[in-house]
Design an enzyme around this catalytic site. Structure first.
Site, PDB file in Angstrom:
ATOM      1  N   LYS A  30       0.857  -1.183   0.000  1.00 14.09           N
ATOM      2  CA  LYS A  30       0.000   0.000   0.000  1.00 14.09           C
ATOM      3  C   LYS A  30       0.897   1.238   0.000  1.00 14.09           C
ATOM      4  CE  LYS A  30      -3.906   1.806   2.782  1.00 14.09           C
ATOM      5  NZ  LYS A  30      -4.746   1.518   3.973  1.00 14.09           N
ATOM      6  N   SER A  32      -9.642   1.323   3.034  1.00 17.13           N
ATOM      7  CA  SER A  32      -8.835   2.162   2.171  1.00 17.13           C
ATOM      8  C   SER A  32      -7.744   1.410   1.406  1.00 17.13           C
ATOM      9  CB  SER A  32      -8.175   3.269   3.003  1.00 17.13           C
ATOM     10  OG  SER A  32      -7.322   2.697   3.977  1.00 17.13           O
ATOM     11  N   SER A  71      -9.637  -1.160   7.228  1.00 13.16           N
ATOM     12  CA  SER A  71      -9.148  -1.007   5.860  1.00 13.16           C
ATOM     13  C   SER A  71      -8.416  -2.198   5.252  1.00 13.16           C
ATOM     14  CB  SER A  71      -8.256   0.219   5.754  1.00 13.16           C
ATOM     15  OG  SER A  71      -9.051   1.366   5.721  1.00 13.16           O
TER      16      SER A  71
HETATM   17  N1  GLN Z   1     -12.969   3.435   6.682  1.00 13.01           N
HETATM   18  C1  GLN Z   1     -12.324   3.921   7.863  1.00 13.01           C
HETATM   19  C2  GLN Z   1     -11.965   5.366   7.710  1.00 13.01           C
HETATM   20  O1  GLN Z   1     -12.400   5.924   6.767  1.00 13.01           O
HETATM   21  C3  GLN Z   1     -11.143   3.070   8.184  1.00 13.01           C
HETATM   22  C4  GLN Z   1      -9.937   3.420   7.416  1.00 13.01           C
HETATM   23  C5  GLN Z   1      -8.764   2.576   7.751  1.00 13.01           C
HETATM   24  O2  GLN Z   1      -8.857   1.525   8.379  1.00 13.01           O
HETATM   25  N2  GLN Z   1      -7.595   3.051   7.355  1.00 13.01           N
HETATM   26  O3  GLN Z   1     -11.292   5.971   8.487  1.00 13.01           O
END
Ligand code: GLN
Length: 448
Positions: free
Chosen positions: A58, A133, A157
């Site tokens: 990532k 994400s 994420s």
């Molecule tokens: N969807 C969550 C957010 O928008 C989690 C994101 C993540 O785990 N990096 O913050």
């Protein structure tokens, strides 16, 4: 086939990708590492666990001499002067870091639609999101471009995109994998973890990544011993309701299959209903502090400006996307004097309650199971309201709040033809036990 030939073939596949999983392929670095591994193999060295395996990272993990951007304009042109600990460990194990994958800007999102490099598509259905994400990393594995990738999980994420793309994803115990070289979003929640198509591969790469690192004071050793029991008890939290009918139906079917070999128990996590609310206090608070370092002076992008103050304003105004700005404002507000006690301190107290409730639930159950996400992959552009997107993380956020290890494994397809994930959570540091249990459950689901 030599490692080098295999890596060349892998790069060609990535170049033909239609999902926009990758932002960049590290061709030179990958081929150089391939030659090294080929030489070691030719010399008879068979000790490398990931010899020649392509791994995608990532875009929030740094690699010496390469660009890392968190899919944000603000890091444009930033080249890292050092390797993240995961990079060091992977390369030592013989892995070939093949490229960086697309993500929601600064890991804020659930759909990989907020990247400065355009959306990533779900390889199972190009009109749908891969989740987020870490959507690029999930899509890269699901689309067969690489056997392994890494993501980061602050509120879901890794697990949610694994669920949307029909693969396995693991968020380790907080601290089990070093965060050294992971660009911070919310430091008390962030955790690096792997994606792969099956749990045996997750186990293999996790064992390379895990362990104490002196460069990350929050890192720790996990418990390698595996709890042996005749019948493992799976707890289902009654508060984890609210899934779409098709996800709930698939989950119920999955539980039914398990009940032959596992004991199923009801457990209660009463504070679940507050998890998303406190996440959106704690995570933005930490983010507003962490992201203050991107000021146009120290890293990446700098806007044209007449003086220093204007440099800050314009750089941050032009460099950050809307969602990141929203979070910075939320966090700065929650931390400001007068509101700190009412919001931030209170959120920390509820976080403690969530942790205590898990401790109690784990007295009754060895693992806790649930759907990973309340629904299956949605269409690109379908959810635009931030609050609706935030609510997608109800089942995943609690594990981050309590620092628990959790995996998402596929459990078949819903009536709409899309996969849904099955989440398994275990007590802190029980990552090995979690993996072992997930392998057994995966075996039961096979043939779906
Ligand atoms: N969807 C969550 C957010 O928008 C989690 C994101 C993540 O785990 N990096 O913050």
């Amino acid at each position: 086939m030599s490692v080098k030939e295999n890596i060349r073939a892998c790069i060609a596949k990535i170049k033909g990708d239609r999902t926009n999983s990758f932002i960049e392929v590290f061709e030179e670095r990958a081929l150089a590492q391939s030659e090294k591994i080929d030489a070691l193999l030719a010399a008879g060295d068979e000790s490398l666990i990931l010899a020649g395996a392509p791994v995608a990272l990532k875009d929030n993990m740094v690699i010496k001499g390469e660009t890392a951007s968190c899919s944000s304009k603000i890091l444009e042109g930033f080249v890292s002067p050092y390797d993240a600990e995961v990079v060091t460990r992977l390369e030592k194990a013989g892995a070939v870091i093949i490229g960086r994958t697309n993500m929601d800007e600064f890991a804020m999102g659930s759909s990989t639609e907020t990247s400065a490099f355009g959306v990533t598509r779900n390889p199972l259905d190009l009109d749908r999101v891969p989740g987020g994400s870490s959507g690029g990393s999930a899509a890269a594995v699901a689309g067969g471009l690489v056997p392994y990738s890494l993501g980061s999980d602050t509120g879901g994420s890794i697990r949610q995109p694994a669920s949307f793309c029909g693969i396995c994803g693991m968020k380790p115990t907080y601290g089990a994998v070093s965060r050294y070289g992971l660009i911070a979003f919310a430091s008390s929640l962030d955790q690096i973890g792997p994606f792969a198509k099956d749990m045996a591969s997750i186990e293999k790469i996790f064992n390379v990544l895990a362990g104490k690192d002196d460069k990350d004071e929050t890192s720790c050793e996990i418990d390698r011993e595996i709890l042996r029991k005749k019948k493992i008890v799976c707890g289902i939290p009654k508060e984890f309701s609210g899934s779409s009918p098709e996800v709930q139906e698939l989950f119920n079917k999955a539980v039914k299959k398990l009940s032959a070999e596992f004991e199923i128990e009801d457990v209660s996590l009463p504070s679940t209903e507050y998890a998303v609310s406190i996440y959106y206090i704690i995570a933005p608070s930490e983010a507003s502090s962490n992201l203050s370092r991107f000021d146009g002076i120290r890293y990446g992008f700098r806007a044209e400006a007449a003086n220093l103050a204007e440099t800050y304003f314009k750089t941050r105004g032009e460099g950050f996307g809307d969602e990141v700005k929203r979070r910075i404002m939320l966090g700065a507000f929650a931390l400001s004097s007068g509101y700190y006690d009412a919001y931030y301190m209170k959120a920390l107290k509820v976080r403690r309650l969530i942790k205590d409730e898990f401790d109690r639930a784990f007295q009754k159950a060895d693992v806790i199971i649930s759907p990973t996400s309340p629904r299956t992959a949605f269409k690109l552009g379908e959810i635009t309201d931030p609050l609706s997107l935030y609510m997608q993380d109800v089942y995943t956020i609690p594990a981050n709040m309590a620092g628990l290890p959790a995996v998402s494994i596929p459990c078949g397809k819903c009536d709409d033809g899309l996969p849904a994930g099955f989440q398994i959570m275990a007590p802190r540091k029980q990552d090995s036990f979690l993996i072992d249990t997930a392998k057994k459950i995966e075996e039961i689901f096979k043939g779906e």
